[in-house]
Scaffold this motif. Structure first.
Motif, PDB file in Angstrom:
ATOM      1  N   PRO A   1      20.690  23.111  61.274  1.00 35.58           N
ATOM      2  CA  PRO A   1      21.538  24.247  61.614  1.00 35.58           C
ATOM      3  C   PRO A   1      22.427  23.909  62.814  1.00 35.58           C
ATOM      4  N   ASN A   2      23.548  24.606  62.923  1.00 30.17           N
ATOM      5  CA  ASN A   2      24.502  24.329  64.001  1.00 30.17           C
ATOM      6  C   ASN A   2      24.028  24.997  65.296  1.00 30.17           C
ATOM      7  N   ASP A   3      22.960  24.419  65.858  1.00 28.07           N
ATOM      8  CA  ASP A   3      22.340  25.031  67.022  1.00 28.07           C
ATOM      9  C   ASP A   3      22.068  23.956  68.076  1.00 28.07           C
ATOM     10  N   PRO A   4      22.938  23.850  69.085  1.00 29.22           N
ATOM     11  CA  PRO A   4      22.794  22.797  70.100  1.00 29.22           C
ATOM     12  C   PRO A   4      21.451  22.842  70.832  1.00 29.22           C
ATOM     13  N   SER A   5      20.783  23.999  70.832  1.00 27.88           N
ATOM     14  CA  SER A   5      19.499  24.065  71.534  1.00 27.88           C
ATOM     15  C   SER A   5      18.440  23.208  70.848  1.00 27.88           C
ATOM     16  N   LEU A   6      18.730  22.779  69.619  1.00 29.03           N
ATOM     17  CA  LEU A   6      17.789  21.895  68.919  1.00 29.03           C
ATOM     18  C   LEU A   6      17.772  20.496  69.525  1.00 29.03           C
TER      19      LEU A   6
ATOM     20  N   HIS B   1      26.861  18.342  67.899  1.00 31.48           N
ATOM     21  CA  HIS B   1      26.828  19.504  66.987  1.00 31.48           C
ATOM     22  C   HIS B   1      28.229  19.979  66.623  1.00 31.48           C
TER      23      HIS B   1
ATOM     24  N   TYR C   1      26.303  15.033  61.391  1.00 30.83           N
ATOM     25  CA  TYR C   1      27.466  15.878  61.091  1.00 30.83           C
ATOM     26  C   TYR C   1      28.653  15.114  60.521  1.00 30.83           C
TER      27      TYR C   1
ATOM     28  N   GLU D   1      23.447  23.052  57.495  1.00 30.97           N
ATOM     29  CA  GLU D   1      24.884  23.133  57.807  1.00 30.97           C
ATOM     30  C   GLU D   1      25.534  21.775  58.073  1.00 30.97           C
ATOM     31  N   SER D   2      24.852  20.924  58.836  1.00 32.15           N
ATOM     32  CA  SER D   2      25.483  19.652  59.216  1.00 32.15           C
ATOM     33  C   SER D   2      25.742  18.770  57.989  1.00 32.15           C
TER      34      SER D   2
ATOM     35  N   PHE E   1      14.146  25.152  58.652  1.00 29.87           N
ATOM     36  CA  PHE E   1      15.540  25.586  58.522  1.00 29.87           C
ATOM     37  C   PHE E   1      16.080  25.116  57.175  1.00 29.87           C
TER      38      PHE E   1
ATOM     39  N   SER F   1      19.400  25.964  56.070  1.00 31.47           N
ATOM     40  CA  SER F   1      20.850  26.117  55.922  1.00 31.47           C
ATOM     41  C   SER F   1      21.581  24.771  55.774  1.00 31.47           C
TER      42      SER F   1
END
Ligand code: ZN
Length: 540
Positions: A424-429, A505, A437, A74-75, A70, A72
């Motif tokens: 990435p902003n993906d709680p499934s991670l 997240h 963050y 984002e965090s 990944f 991106s």
């Protein structure tokens, strides 16, 4: 001059620690072209009432594990980080021995399952950086070489023994190769097997190679609890004897309630070392829980030999009984924190488990999970988790006291590091840790505005020019003409972290605009898909 971008009417906090002043900042061709009143530009950003400062430099990151999958980040981007340093705690993504690629993959995939299907297209550090340069990154990344990689490549591997002189020479050669490729230094993580088997003398020998290239020695020191004072002393000895131009204690803390307060002595040791001409500093994050793997709660002998051997032991009921006995009868051993005894199962929380069976335990303590799952006792939960997850369990550990956190933060030898990753902003991670963050906004909101542990200007210095100076980055970390335009515009009245242990997240509030190498990557608090980041090499 007509600039590409002008940030107008902000309170300029230049990164030196000096008080703020009003002004406009003009950006042209990626760099700060001008600072002054009434500048004109193609794009104008109104920063009235906002603070404008250099982009944050994260001195301690593990983003290198995330980057192949990944990009991106984002965090990180959303909290204002514009440069991060990776390859920490003795683990990096290179070098990899060509014949041990599978071993490496196996180790990594225990903790990050994505690595199971990953093809490593590099072996040496040079090859690794070439591959990393092919990835588009939104922020700058600086790399260090991990001692674990060097040990495995050199031939000593997971064995609890010292390297032969031939192996040591090989290890030095790997460090040399990494430094020539552009690594900023070498890191160790001296509580983790097999790194824990390294004697002080061996590390001095390797750090001496780093010294020849004017690099830094970064260390997750040999103990952060009962042995933290000795560990800091060993760290200082390594920096002094190896001749390294500087040493950095990673995520400095006093871990475990019985040892709260010891940061007074460790900071004193750092002060004395500097007085004596040994240049040592530290980084820390503003949270009272650490993040680690559940496996590290095992006694050292039980961690020997690599994942397969460890799994074998855990299946054996007699061995389990021995592990339990040893944990309950020992407070702390050199290089082993014994978290279960010191902190208790009720302060040890699962942050990331991968299997269906345990997925719903995220954010809960081992004690809570034991009740929830109807297990006989916490030990049963502990062993079952390790076995079912094939060791790949991350934990957060409530182990730090607020006084130590503040004392370390206020030290003039401290700078900021997330010990986290740009994800990435993906709680499934999974849950991981809120520091991924919220590190920088939390310091600016909670510790600067609310608790006044630091002045705003000093906090910004610790996030910008101090780490830049440490890394030898002459053209970053300050708002000054001709510096790279890595910048953050934030609202000092509202900036705050939102991520929690239960719900990590969450993006922070108050970070309005982030600029990397003169390109806007966050505008009005929203990330724009742009990749102006660079792979940084150690300045020579
Ligand atoms: Zn560490």
């Amino acid at each position: 001059m007509y600039c590409d971008i002008v940030i107008k009417n902000g309170k300029i906090i230049d990164g030196t620690g000096n008080p703020w002043y009003h002004g406009d900042i003009g950006i042209k061709d990626g760099k700060i072209a001008e600072i002054g009143p009434h500048l004109k530009g193609g794009k104008e950003i109104d920063a009235t009432g906002k603070a404008v400062c250099p982009g944050f430099i994260d001195m301690h990151s593990h983003t290198d594990y995330i980057l192949p999958f990944f990009n991106s980040m984002e965090s990180f981007i959303r909290q204002g980080i514009t440069t991060c340093v990776v390859g920490m705690c003795g683990t990096s993504m290179a070098p990899i021995h060509p014949e041990k690629k599978d071993v490496f993959k196996e180790i990594l995939s225990h903790f990050i399952p994505l690595f199971k299907d990953f093809e490593f297209t590099w072996c040496t550090f040079t090859e690794y950086l070439v591959e990393m340069e092919k990835i588009d990154v939104p922020l700058n990344v600086a790399f260090c070489v991990g001692y674990e990689n060097v040990r495995i490549c050199g031939g000593t591997g997971f064995e609890n023994r010292q390297p032969t002189s031939e192996e040591l020479e090989k290890m030095k050669e790997y460090v040399r190769e990494a430094m020539e490729a552009g690594a900023f230094g070498m890191s160790t993580g001296l509580i983790y097997a097999p790194q824990v088997y390294a004697k002080t003398e061996e590390i001095i020998e390797l750090a001496n190679v780093v010294a020849k290239y004017n690099g830094l020695y970064f260390s997750h020191i040999r103990g952060e609890g009962g042995t933290v004072i000795d560990a800091v002393k060993e760290f200082i000895t390594i920096v002094e004897k190896s001749g390294c131009r500087g040493g950095q204690i990673a995520h400095h803390k006093a871990s475990g309630k019985p040892f709260w307060g010891t940061s007074e002595q460790t900071l004193q040791l750092i002060e004395e070392a500097n007085k004596n001409g040994v240049n040592v500093t530290c980084d820390s994050y503003p949270y009272n829980r650490g993040l680690s793997t559940l496996m590290t709660a095992l006694p050292l002998w039980a961690q020997e030999g690599g994942p397969e051997k460890i799994m074998e032991r855990l299946q054996n009921l007699d061995v389990r009984e021995n592990i339990k006995k040893e944990i309950m009868s020992t407070d702390t051993l050199e290089g082993w924190e014994n978290w279960i005894k010191i902190n208790g199962f009720d302060r040890l929380y699962i942050s990331l488990a991968h299997t269906e069976k345990w997925k719903d335990t995220r954010g809960k303590s081992i004690s809570e999970i034991t009740k929830m799952k109807g297990k006989a006792n916490e030990w049963e939960t502990f062993f079952e988790l390790l076995i079912d997850e094939e060791l790949g369990v991350f934990i957060t550990l409530e182990s730090m006291g607020e006084e130590d956190i503040k004392r370390i933060m206020a030290s003039r030898y401290q700078m900021v590091g997330t010990d986290g990753s740009g994800i990435p902003n993906d709680p499934s991670l999974g849950a991981f840790h809120p520091r991924f963050y919220g590190t920088y906004p939390r310091i600016l909101g909670k510790y600067v505005r609310e608790e006044k542990v630091l002045t705003l200007e000093d906090a910004i210095r610790k996030m910008t020019s101090f780490p830049a100076q440490r890394l030898g980055l002459q053209n970053r970390g300050l708002l000054k003409k001709n510096m790279w335009a890595d910048m953050v515009v934030f609202d000092p009245e509202t900036v705050i972290d939102k991520a929690t242990y239960e719900d990590p997240h969450q993006f922070p509030e108050g970070i309005g605009c982030v600029i990397v190498n003169g390109e806007i990557v966050v505008e009005n608090g929203v990330q724009i898909e742009r990749y102006p980041g660079k792979i940084l090499k150690r300045p020579t």
